[in-house]
Write an enzyme that holds these catalytic residues in place. Structure first.
Site, PDB file in Angstrom:
ATOM      1  N   GLU A 180       0.611  -1.326   0.166  1.00  0.00           N
ATOM      2  CA  GLU A 180       0.055   0.039  -0.088  1.00  0.00           C
ATOM      3  C   GLU A 180       0.894   1.487   0.046  1.00  0.00           C
ATOM      4  OE1 GLU A 180      -3.180  -0.355   2.829  1.00  0.00           O
ATOM      5  OE2 GLU A 180      -3.573  -2.422   2.028  1.00  0.00           O
TER       6      GLU A 180
HETATM    7  C1  LIG Z   1       2.740  -9.833   0.420  1.00  0.00           C
HETATM    8  C2  LIG Z   1       2.306  -9.028  -0.706  1.00  0.00           C
HETATM    9  C3  LIG Z   1       1.260  -8.711  -0.695  1.00  0.00           C
HETATM   10  C4  LIG Z   1       0.959  -7.737  -1.792  1.00  0.00           C
HETATM   11  N1  LIG Z   1      -0.412  -7.495  -1.988  1.00  0.00           N
HETATM   12  C5  LIG Z   1      -0.625  -6.609  -3.160  1.00  0.00           C
HETATM   13  C6  LIG Z   1      -2.185  -6.546  -3.661  1.00  0.00           C
HETATM   14  O1  LIG Z   1      -3.262  -7.277  -3.255  1.00  0.00           O
HETATM   15  N2  LIG Z   1      -2.455  -6.036  -4.907  1.00  0.00           N
HETATM   16  C7  LIG Z   1      -1.251  -5.587  -5.680  1.00  0.00           C
HETATM   17  O2  LIG Z   1      -1.541  -4.868  -6.346  1.00  0.00           O
HETATM   18  N3  LIG Z   1      -0.007  -5.592  -5.290  1.00  0.00           N
HETATM   19  C8  LIG Z   1       0.333  -6.232  -4.087  1.00  0.00           C
HETATM   20  N4  LIG Z   1       1.269  -6.164  -3.556  1.00  0.00           N
HETATM   21  C9  LIG Z   1       2.555  -5.609  -4.344  1.00  0.00           C
HETATM   22  C10 LIG Z   1       3.103  -4.381  -3.615  1.00  0.00           C
HETATM   23  O3  LIG Z   1       2.059  -3.350  -3.579  1.00  0.00           O
HETATM   24  C11 LIG Z   1       4.488  -3.933  -4.136  1.00  0.00           C
HETATM   25  O4  LIG Z   1       5.383  -4.869  -3.714  1.00  0.00           O
HETATM   26  C12 LIG Z   1       4.707  -2.385  -3.793  1.00  0.00           C
HETATM   27  O5  LIG Z   1       3.951  -1.683  -4.394  1.00  0.00           O
HETATM   28  C13 LIG Z   1       6.091  -2.167  -4.188  1.00  0.00           C
HETATM   29  O6  LIG Z   1       6.674  -2.578  -5.426  1.00  0.00           O
HETATM   30  P1  LIG Z   1       7.701  -3.595  -5.696  1.00  0.00           P
HETATM   31  O7  LIG Z   1       7.791  -4.563  -4.626  1.00  0.00           O
HETATM   32  O8  LIG Z   1       7.924  -4.124  -7.087  1.00  0.00           O
HETATM   33  O9  LIG Z   1       9.067  -2.431  -5.662  1.00  0.00           O
HETATM   34  P2  LIG Z   1       9.724  -1.484  -6.359  1.00  0.00           P
HETATM   35  O10 LIG Z   1       8.749  -0.527  -6.957  1.00  0.00           O
HETATM   36  O11 LIG Z   1      10.443  -2.312  -7.481  1.00  0.00           O
HETATM   37  O12 LIG Z   1      10.540  -0.683  -5.521  1.00  0.00           O
HETATM   38  C14 LIG Z   1      11.958  -1.129  -4.945  1.00  0.00           C
HETATM   39  C15 LIG Z   1      12.385  -0.258  -4.259  1.00  0.00           C
HETATM   40  O13 LIG Z   1      12.611   0.843  -4.707  1.00  0.00           O
HETATM   41  C16 LIG Z   1      12.178   2.012  -3.943  1.00  0.00           C
HETATM   42  N5  LIG Z   1      11.751   2.903  -4.862  1.00  0.00           N
HETATM   43  C17 LIG Z   1      10.885   2.665  -6.088  1.00  0.00           C
HETATM   44  N6  LIG Z   1      10.745   3.928  -6.622  1.00  0.00           N
HETATM   45  C18 LIG Z   1      11.441   4.953  -6.095  1.00  0.00           C
HETATM   46  C19 LIG Z   1      11.335   6.373  -6.157  1.00  0.00           C
HETATM   47  N7  LIG Z   1      10.870   7.040  -7.169  1.00  0.00           N
HETATM   48  N8  LIG Z   1      11.974   7.013  -5.066  1.00  0.00           N
HETATM   49  C20 LIG Z   1      12.382   6.331  -4.068  1.00  0.00           C
HETATM   50  N9  LIG Z   1      12.481   5.192  -3.840  1.00  0.00           N
HETATM   51  C21 LIG Z   1      11.855   4.144  -4.955  1.00  0.00           C
HETATM   52  C22 LIG Z   1      11.028   1.255  -3.265  1.00  0.00           C
HETATM   53  O14 LIG Z   1      10.356   2.034  -2.234  1.00  0.00           O
HETATM   54  C23 LIG Z   1      11.473  -0.327  -3.032  1.00  0.00           C
HETATM   55  O15 LIG Z   1      12.392   0.219  -1.785  1.00  0.00           O
HETATM   56  C24 LIG Z   1       1.825  -6.993  -2.652  1.00  0.00           C
HETATM   57  C25 LIG Z   1       3.297  -7.351  -2.318  1.00  0.00           C
HETATM   58  C26 LIG Z   1       3.492  -8.391  -1.372  1.00  0.00           C
HETATM   59  C27 LIG Z   1       5.127  -8.723  -1.239  1.00  0.00           C
END
Ligand SMILES: Cc1cc2nc3c(=O)[nH]c(=O)nc-3n(C[C@H](O)[C@H](O)[C@H](O)COP(=O)(O)OP(=O)(O)OC[C@H]3O[C@@H](n4cnc5c(N)ncnc54)[C@H](O)[C@@H]3O)c2cc1C
Length: 617
Positions: A429
């Site tokens: 979220e």
């Molecule tokens: C257990 C679990 C449940 C989930 N449930 C749902 C769900 O129900 N529905 C759904 O749609 N998604 C869901 N997700 C997805 C979750 O919302 C994403 O994991 C989250 O949005 C982060 O995306 P990412 O993991 O791809 O990280 P990335 O976007 O790849 O980010 C990697 C790192 O880079 C940082 N970062 C990225 N962009 C920037 C920026 N511009 N500036 C500074 N830092 C940055 C991030 O904070 C993070 O530390 C779930 C994930 C998990 C693991």
């Protein structure tokens, strides 16, 4: 081009513009937090601390007794953790309790709870079983019920809302393998067919909680672009999709370090046909819908974090008295004692922030986009520190699994499981880093909305001149008082000491924050968007100021209700928070960011690859 280049890269700019287009532009209602960022303490917006609606309170109390009894008798959270399965009788029992229809209005057979009551239930369930809490919350905080309630047409509501009282479970599918924090990378498409009467969805959705068992889903997909000023603008649209639609392939169930019972996975959509009437809010309005849904949806995580914080307090209080080392109970050693105090005062702060923002969400006369994001960021970060300190106090027995502890007849406190379950809250979220950016963008909006016309090449000169004059007039009035001391006297809205002195601090610090943010805006202008270290400090100070305000108001309420020593916890939290704020103000002009960013650049360029030696890769 690297992220540290002076000019923002084109790709980055496009992502920012994309997110910007989905922003809620207007501030229809006042925001306490927004005012704090702009040098004004309008305590009347949050104080006296809001009271729970008496009817809701009574109904919620009754419900909580029932669901607690049910969970204790039917659900073993350690078994869920070990097997990865929430048993079918638990799903059925929860459905019988209408736990999948907590916020659904009574007219649609739901329980009719408001956000405050719903959060109280989530707080309770989270303190017992993380997987079950996430099952309920992914469904009701972000899944179909919430956006349907907010944006659904009367026909959509009539068709779908009653299903949740029967136990229908939903999911929210936004994330894709290449689209995590950045929705612009989304590639799942929804192509119009049958003269636009229906769409065919194709693509993949990842980490969709409940996705594998969902009866209904909100699916975000790219619909045909809009052409604005000759440029193609990517459109994202939200659809209600039946979980059993032909073409949905459940490719893989994901397993995680915690929350082992959730049914979360990778799903493929192969020509999944959805009628146009299943669009929520409107074509191209999907991201706006996601952001607006999260404004209240996000509030479950603070409630869940607070539930865990209180559970930790219960564990460390008992354990610190019981466990003796070096001649005394461990709680009497100063190092542990200070951790106890940290856990109690910070749990109190989470409690204050959670119930204040929950009540604000129900009140509907406040803009809560900033407050909800601050609450999510603050509570998920603080609760992570709390569970870490709890594990440290439990030490070896904190690291040992619950089943192993039980196997050798030890106290049953599943800290290890709670630690694993809780960690995800800083990621879902909106990651903490994205929360920083979101809060900064909204907090600086009053400046940005004034500057924007001046920076745009599309705005004609006469409009620019007008905007510049308007801006000059505004800042001539707004800026000078930020340098004046506050004459609040000794009494802010009748708060007793020592709370009053903390609020006087907030008043002064808010002005200092507003001045500082303005100076950074003037210095960096548009480039401030990529100065994350500066933005993060601004946000962290604002977050602490918001937490102090919530804590003081909450403690004053509890003191009036007869819980006089709540003021001790408030005083302790505020004193520590003030020290953190002062340190952040000092760090602003005096930090090592430039040096550290150079190191990071070198890491990315592999200059320190030699460090990665003598390890098994
Ligand atoms: C257990 C679990 C449940 C989930 N449930 C749902 C769900 O129900 N529905 C759904 O749609 N998604 C869901 N997700 C997805 C979750 O919302 C994403 O994991 C989250 O949005 C982060 O995306 P990412 O993991 O791809 O990280 P990335 O976007 O790849 O980010 C990697 C790192 O880079 C940082 N970062 C990225 N962009 C920037 C920026 N511009 N500036 C500074 N830092 C940055 C991030 O904070 C993070 O530390 C779930 C994930 C998990 C693991």
């Amino acid at each position: 081009m690297s992220m540290f280049d002076k000019n923002i890269s084109q790709e980055k700019l496009k992502s920012l513009e994309f997110a910007e287009a989905a922003r809620e532009m207007e501030w229809k209602f006042p925001s306490f937090a927004l005012k704090l960022f702009h040098g004004s303490l309008d305590l009347g917006l949050i104080h006296p601390f809001p009271k729970e609606d008496p009817e809701q309170k009574e109904a919620c109390n009754e419900y909580m007794v029932k669901i607690e009894k049910f969970l204790r008798e039917n659900l073993n959270p350690d078994a869920v953790d070990l097997t990865g399965v929430i048993p079918p009788n638990v799903y059925k029992g929860l459905a019988d309790l209408r736990a999948f229809a907590l916020k659904i209005p009574i007219e649609y057979d739901g329980m009719g709870f408001n956000q405050y009551s719903y959060n109280r239930i989530m707080h309770l369930v989270s303190s017992y079983c993380g997987s079950t809490a996430v099952l309920l919350s992914a469904h009701q905080s972000i899944g179909v019920p919430q956006p349907l309630k907010l944006f659904g047409t009367p026909e959509q509501k009539k068709k779908y809302l009653p299903r949740f009282a029967q136990g229908a479970i939903s999911a929210f599918a936004l994330t894709e393998p290449e689209a995590g924090s950045d929705p612009r990378n989304m590639t799942t498409t929804a192509t119009p067919v049958d003269d636009g009467k229906a769409f065919l969805i194709n693509g993949q959705k990842l980490w969709c909680t409940n996705g594998l068992i969902a009866d209904l889903m909100v699916v975000m997909a790219v619909t045909p672009p809009k052409i604005v000023h000759g440029k193609e603008i990517k459109q994202i649209t939200a659809f209600i999709v039946e979980g059993n639609s032909p073409g949905i392939e459940k490719v893989h169930r994901c397993t995680f370090m915690g929350l082992r019972g959730i049914q979360n996975g990778l799903m493929r959509f192969n020509n999944v046909k959805v009628p146009r009437e299943n669009i929520l809010l409107g074509e191209g309005e999907g991201l706006k819908l996601a952001l607006m849904t999260l404004n209240t949806g996000r509030l479950t995580l603070p409630a869940a974090s607070t539930g865990i914080g209180k559970w930790c307090l219960n564990v460390v209080r008992q354990w610190s008295t019981k466990r003796h080392q070096w001649g005394s109970a461990i709680g009497e050693h100063e190092a542990v004692a200070l951790k106890l105090s940290f856990i109690a005062s910070n749990t109190f702060a989470m409690d204050a922030v959670t119930w204040l923002t929950s009540a604000m969400a129900d009140d509907k006369r406040r803009d809560i986009r900033l407050e909800a994001a601050i609450a999510k960021y603050f509570c998920t970060e603080v609760s992570w520190k709390i569970i870490d300190e709890t594990l440290q106090i439990r030490a070896g027995q904190g690291y040992e699994t619950a089943s192993s502890l039980a196997g050798r007849g030890m106290d049953y406190w599943p800290v290890e499981r709670a630690f694993r379950d809780l960690r995800i809250n800083r990621i879902i979220e909106g990651t903490s880093e994205i929360m920083h950016l979101f809060i900064a963008r909204e907090a600086l909006d009053p400046h940005l909305s004034k500057i924007k016309p001046l920076l745009s090449s599309r705005v004609p000169l006469d409009v620019k001149i007008k905007a510049a004059l308007k801006m000059a007039a505004f800042y001539t009035v707004w800026y000078p008082p930020l340098w004046m001391p506050s004459f609040a006297g000794n009494d802010i809205n009748g708060l007793p000491q020592p709370l009053n002195k903390h609020m006087i601090f907030v008043q002064q610090a808010s002005k200092k924050l507003a001045r500082g943010s303005f100076h950074q805006m003037v210095k960096y202008q548009q480039k401030l968007e990529s100065k994350q270290s500066i933005l993060n400090r601004i946000v962290d100070i604002g977050t602490e100021l918001f937490a102090i305000s919530a804590v003081c108001s909450y403690a004053a309420k509890l003191a009036l209700d007869g819980q006089a020593n709540a003021v001790d916890l408030a005083d302790s939290f505020c004193s520590d928070a003030r020290k953190r704020i002062e340190a952040l103000f000092k760090e602003g002009p005096n930090n090592n960011d430039a040096q550290n960013l150079k190191i990071a650049k070198k890491i990315l360029a592999k200059d320190f690859e030699w460090m990665e030696n003598q390890i098994i890769k």
